[in-house]
Write a protein that holds these residues in place. Sequence first.
Motif, PDB file in Angstrom:
ATOM      1  N   ARG A   1      39.420  38.082  47.791  1.00  0.00           N
ATOM      2  CA  ARG A   1      38.641  38.148  46.767  1.00  0.00           C
ATOM      3  C   ARG A   1      37.824  36.533  46.439  1.00  0.00           C
TER       4      ARG A   1
ATOM      5  N   ASP B   1      40.917  37.878  32.292  1.00  0.00           N
ATOM      6  CA  ASP B   1      40.143  38.595  33.000  1.00  0.00           C
ATOM      7  C   ASP B   1      39.000  39.423  33.426  1.00  0.00           C
TER       8      ASP B   1
ATOM      9  N   VAL C   1      36.534  49.094  37.765  1.00  0.00           N
ATOM     10  CA  VAL C   1      37.305  49.039  36.843  1.00  0.00           C
ATOM     11  C   VAL C   1      38.722  50.399  37.026  1.00  0.00           C
TER      12      VAL C   1
ATOM     13  N   ILE D   1      36.585  41.136  34.625  1.00  0.00           N
ATOM     14  CA  ILE D   1      36.159  41.778  35.363  1.00  0.00           C
ATOM     15  C   ILE D   1      34.743  41.967  35.940  1.00  0.00           C
TER      16      ILE D   1
ATOM     17  N   GLY E   1      40.894  44.629  37.044  1.00  0.00           N
ATOM     18  CA  GLY E   1      39.841  44.769  38.199  1.00  0.00           C
ATOM     19  C   GLY E   1      40.398  45.393  39.283  1.00  0.00           C
TER      20      GLY E   1
ATOM     21  N   ARG F   1      47.649  43.329  39.271  1.00  0.00           N
ATOM     22  CA  ARG F   1      46.534  43.578  40.172  1.00  0.00           C
ATOM     23  C   ARG F   1      47.005  43.639  41.885  1.00  0.00           C
TER      24      ARG F   1
ATOM     25  N   GLU G   1      34.041  44.797  42.216  1.00  0.00           N
ATOM     26  CA  GLU G   1      35.264  45.000  41.740  1.00  0.00           C
ATOM     27  C   GLU G   1      34.632  46.408  40.844  1.00  0.00           C
TER      28      GLU G   1
ATOM     29  N   SER H   1      31.779  43.780  37.638  1.00  0.00           N
ATOM     30  CA  SER H   1      31.235  44.980  39.093  1.00  0.00           C
ATOM     31  C   SER H   1      29.813  45.170  38.802  1.00  0.00           C
TER      32      SER H   1
END
Length: 523
Positions: free
Chosen positions: A520, A416, A457, A418, A447, A511, A455, A420
């Motif tokens: 994405r 999972d 949080v 993320i 994300g 999500r 992305e 960023s």
Amino acid sequence: MPEIASLADIARVHRELRPDAPALIAGDRTVTYAEFDARTSQVAQAMRAAGVRRGDRAAFLDKNSIEFFEVMFGLAKLGAIGVPLNWRLAAPELAQILADAGVRVIVVGAEFADRIEAALDAPADRITTVAAVVAIGEHPRRPRYDDWLAAHPPTDPGERPAPDDVAVLAYTSGTTGTPKGVMLTHTNYLSKARRILGHWRFRDDTVSLAVMPLFHQAGFGWAMIGLYVGCPTVVLRDVDPVAVLDSIERHRVTGMLVVPAVIQMLLRTPELDSVDLSSLRTLVYGASPISEDVLVKAMQRFDCEFLGVYGMTESTGSITQLDGADHDPVGRPGLLRSCGRPYPWVEVRVVGPDGRDVPDGEVGELWTRSAQNMAGYWNNPAATAAAITPDGWLRTGDAGRRDADGYLYLYDRVKDMIVSGAENVYPAEVENVLMSHPAVADVAVIGVPDERWGEAVKAIVVAAPGTAPTEAELIAFARTRLAGYKLPKSIDFVTELPRNPSGKLLKRQLREPYWKNVDRRIH
């Protein structure tokens, strides 16, 4: 060119080949290759006097600077290991890394000196190995870096690291919230450097720009190639779009590696309309999602060759590349969603849950094998065994597919994580912090799309009975315990989180509303 068998040899060889040529340029300071070799030898002698021996660890904490390279390559001359620290981390996170690595010496920039002191104030049984802290700039108690070096001769100690000796211990966050030290060897770096020069268009007249944080592979991995070649590398302390554009024009930069967030910043910078970018030949991008719209606009505006790359710290950075000719929005627009094909020296498999390769077109987990694969995780054999198979395949944790022409397309993280702004954020770490707040009964971190960072949080919180925590309150609580880039940018409150019958959070369900109709992409 004489053989370069370790990072230390980069300084040694170019001292002989091009002593007066510029190696590093930062602001008004230029260091030649002869000066770089001398300074790294002084670092080695100073480290040795502080008790650092072959295999010992020393850490560096500051933003991008010439000192970073002096320390990392100076340690290589001792056969010691450099530990570049993420300057975004909070003191408790730094303390955890310093203790795990058993660091003996810390070189720290003045901007972060207080944070190191706070980290060292952790319980005495946690950090017991630090013998010296050296400050770049003024410090009331610690020796100044330049004075520390001046007390030692520029004499190369002559250590010759073995190819499989660890050169760099790069810490990356773990899914349990505990950082893991990725052991990258001299072979990891040099096996890539020797082969990637043409792929990244390095030539005799290259001028490289190092702008990404040097504690990242996107920063050091790129800059190290320039030093390996012997070209000038312009070092920017921070990601400042105006400074990036100014450096390209002033130094006639020919190549740089940036993350998509920086490309977006540059496109929005008014100075872009007036700066001379004609020297720029190659722009390498990767490490986080990029939209096709941004990519196409950047290709039109920068008018240079774009190269998309994909990799991870554990693979010493990039292992695939979407080449310049593949960036064809008119003829082959679908390829812009690809992260390219593996380099010729890199093997990649797409593997199903049963451990067998899946057919082209089907999604599985990407596995890779090459001389770039890490030696393992420091002091963590269980994590190493989980990541690397007995026959040397590295499980990336990324899900993707391969088409009939060998191009790879990434879909999502198997885990999972993320991404960023090129920083990896593991939800479990953020969730653990938020769960320690008395007003939080349950929490899930995901994300969500973010125009600037790829992305962002987001935390989804169930409040404890009888409480009414606010978004600002919880973010402020987390700020004292987490690096800024790990903080939730937003918090939603719900009455309950979706779970399956066994109690596992259904994060994909959480999500879906945010990613619906969003392309994405993960590089």
